[in-house]
Design a protein around this motif. Structure first.
Motif, PDB file in Angstrom:
ATOM      1  N   CYS A 305       0.839  -1.206   0.000  1.00  0.00           N
ATOM      2  CA  CYS A 305       0.000   0.000   0.000  1.00  0.00           C
ATOM      3  C   CYS A 305       0.867   1.245   0.000  1.00  0.00           C
ATOM      4  N   TYR A 310      -6.891   6.155  -2.912  1.00  0.00           N
ATOM      5  CA  TYR A 310      -7.904   5.951  -3.946  1.00  0.00           C
ATOM      6  C   TYR A 310      -9.027   5.032  -3.440  1.00  0.00           C
ATOM      7  N   CYS A 311      -8.730   4.235  -2.414  1.00  0.00           N
ATOM      8  CA  CYS A 311      -9.712   3.318  -1.840  1.00  0.00           C
ATOM      9  C   CYS A 311     -10.696   4.016  -0.918  1.00  0.00           C
ATOM     10  N   CYS A 314     -14.102   4.722   2.746  1.00  0.00           N
ATOM     11  CA  CYS A 314     -14.743   3.427   2.938  1.00  0.00           C
ATOM     12  C   CYS A 314     -16.174   3.654   3.414  1.00  0.00           C
ATOM     13  N   ILE A 320      -8.501   2.515   5.674  1.00  0.00           N
ATOM     14  CA  ILE A 320      -7.766   1.412   5.037  1.00  0.00           C
ATOM     15  C   ILE A 320      -6.266   1.678   4.975  1.00  0.00           C
ATOM     16  N   CYS A 352     -14.884  -3.647   8.516  1.00  0.00           N
ATOM     17  CA  CYS A 352     -15.027  -3.992   7.097  1.00  0.00           C
ATOM     18  C   CYS A 352     -16.187  -4.966   6.906  1.00  0.00           C
ATOM     19  N   LYS A 357     -15.854  -2.367  -2.603  1.00  0.00           N
ATOM     20  CA  LYS A 357     -15.754  -1.109  -3.347  1.00  0.00           C
ATOM     21  C   LYS A 357     -14.306  -0.625  -3.418  1.00  0.00           C
ATOM     22  N   CYS A 358     -13.585  -0.764  -2.306  1.00  0.00           N
ATOM     23  CA  CYS A 358     -12.203  -0.289  -2.235  1.00  0.00           C
ATOM     24  C   CYS A 358     -11.309  -0.968  -3.270  1.00  0.00           C
ATOM     25  N   GLU A 359     -11.535  -2.257  -3.488  1.00  0.00           N
ATOM     26  CA  GLU A 359     -10.661  -3.009  -4.389  1.00  0.00           C
ATOM     27  C   GLU A 359     -10.831  -2.580  -5.841  1.00  0.00           C
ATOM     28  N   HIS A 361     -10.953   0.407  -6.825  1.00  0.00           N
ATOM     29  CA  HIS A 361     -10.208   1.658  -7.009  1.00  0.00           C
ATOM     30  C   HIS A 361      -8.729   1.528  -6.684  1.00  0.00           C
ATOM     31  N   CYS A 362      -8.302   0.402  -6.133  1.00  0.00           N
ATOM     32  CA  CYS A 362      -6.918   0.276  -5.666  1.00  0.00           C
ATOM     33  C   CYS A 362      -5.945   0.145  -6.833  1.00  0.00           C
ATOM     34  N   ILE A 368      -7.734  -6.134  -0.564  1.00  0.00           N
ATOM     35  CA  ILE A 368      -7.918  -5.333   0.648  1.00  0.00           C
ATOM     36  C   ILE A 368      -8.741  -6.068   1.693  1.00  0.00           C
TER      37      ILE A 368
END
Length: 380
Positions: A305, A310-311, A314, A320, A352, A357-359, A361-362, A368
């Motif tokens: 990381c 970008y993630c 949340c 994150i 979590c 959603k985070c993944e 944009h990663c 994640i």
């Protein structure tokens, strides 16, 4: 300040560029609340010392990726009083928000207003990956860039990249780009575009901008104790920042290296290094030292990381990047007490809900959700 030719543009850019993604904030930590008085002094000092490449983007210093952040309007303020004429301005089309050809014009025109300028020197299609690239091609990205250059809204077209090498080469070959921006540092020689992509783009005549040269600051202050010992055993006295930036500038393909500087001492140190380090200037002994440090770090870092955020945000409130920072610190240093000290109960990994959603944009492709389970197991 040393300057380098920016590929086929023939523009001369400062070796050091000012990245406006991590500017100093007002008390409270709200990313949209830039400490403008302090930040303006920092950026203008850098410009006065020869930095002529200023980089921002539509979402920087915002609350997420769906709306414009505070960075572009801030840059407009910085570049008043004659400073606009002293620099090359770079910003980025929010590629993930583009669905139609009309969207491209909509965001570019909005950015011109936010930046209070008639033309953007270096306009990048932001954070390209396989998903957004397919949509952009279908929506007519080539025609949009051609038209924007023709009507003077932008001077040079480029892209920033977060995906695999094969896609990078495909994108380089798809359009007559003037430049590109990639992540590159001594830990990431084989990551995303990597060294092979760097050389490929350079051979095609593209100017190359480097982001994350310090891996989100980790190569500046988060080194394992063994790494410091390696650097200390030589009579060549450099800080970890000097070592990391010098390694990047040692590559002749690199034109400008972006640094998100938020303290005056960082700017002074980086300008000094940028004013002294030429391409191919490191000795084999120096390169061997950096390779030894790289091996030490690679063996300890658990999550790749860079804290680009970008993630974020949340939907469940998990911090994150913060979770991964404390997790990596634990494995690098063998001790970490700040997880439970500085993260609120809502920011911890246990919140979590695995929405995923985070993944999407990663840029690093981190799993994640799985890694947050590891963080929860360790700290909670």
């Amino acid at each position: 300040m040393l300057y380098r030719k920016f590929g086929k543009t023939n523009e001369m850019v400062s070796a050091l560029g000012f990245g406006c993604m991590r500017l100093p904030l007002l008390p409270g930590g709200d990313p949209t609340k830039i400490d403008e008085e302090k930040a303006i002094k920092l950026v203008r000092f850098a410009i006065d010392e020869g930095v002529n490449y200023i980089d921002t983007a539509y979402p920087y210093h915002g609350t997420g990726m769906q709306e414009g952040g505070a960075s572009e309007p801030f840059v407009a303020k910085v570049l008043k009083d004659g400073y606009r004429e002293k620099v090359k301005l770079a910003t980025k089309l929010p590629s993930w928000l583009i669905k139609t050809r009309e969207d491209m014009d909509k965001y570019l025109n909005e950015q011109l207003q936010r930046l209070e300028t008639d033309s953007i020197d270096f306009y990048l299609v932001h954070a390209l990956n396989a998903g957004v690239w397919a949509t952009l091609k279908e929506a007519g990205i080539s025609e949009f860039l051609d038209q924007a250059i023709k009507d003077g809204r932008i001077k040079h077209a480029g892209f920033s990249f977060h995906d695999k090498l094969d896609l990078f080469k495909e994108i380089v070959d798809y359009y007559d780009w003037s430049f590109c921006q990639i992540q590159y540092n001594y830990l990431d020689e084989d990551f995303q575009a990597g060294t092979e992509g760097l050389k490929y783009a350079s051979q095609k005549g593209l100017g190359i901008t480097i982001m994350e040269p310090l891996r989100g600051g980790k190569l500046a202050s988060n080194l394992p104790a063994e790494a410091y010992k390696v650097f200390d055993k030589t009579n060549i006295k450099r800080t970890p920042v000097d070592w990391a930036l010098s390694w990047v500038w040692n590559h002749s393909e690199v034109a400008v290296v972006l640094s998100g500087m938020n303290e005056m001492n960082q700017i002074i140190e980086n300008i000094k290094t940028a004013s002294e380090t030429k391409a191919n200037s490191l000795t084999q002994k120096e390169l061997n030292l950096i390779a030894e440090v790289k091996t030490i770090i690679k063996e300890k870092v658990k999550v790749n990381c860079t804290a680009c955020e970008y993630c974020m945000p949340c939907p469940s409130g998990v911090n994150i990047p913060g979770c991964f920072t404390f997790y990596n610190n634990y494995h690098m240093f063998g001790k970490e007490e700040n997880y439970n000290r500085f993260l609120t109960s809502k920011q911890k990994a246990s919140n979590c809900v695995e929405c995923g959603k985070c993944e999407t944009h990663c840029p690093q492709g981190i799993s994640i959700r799985a890694e947050l389970k590891n963080v929860k197991t360790l700290f909670e």
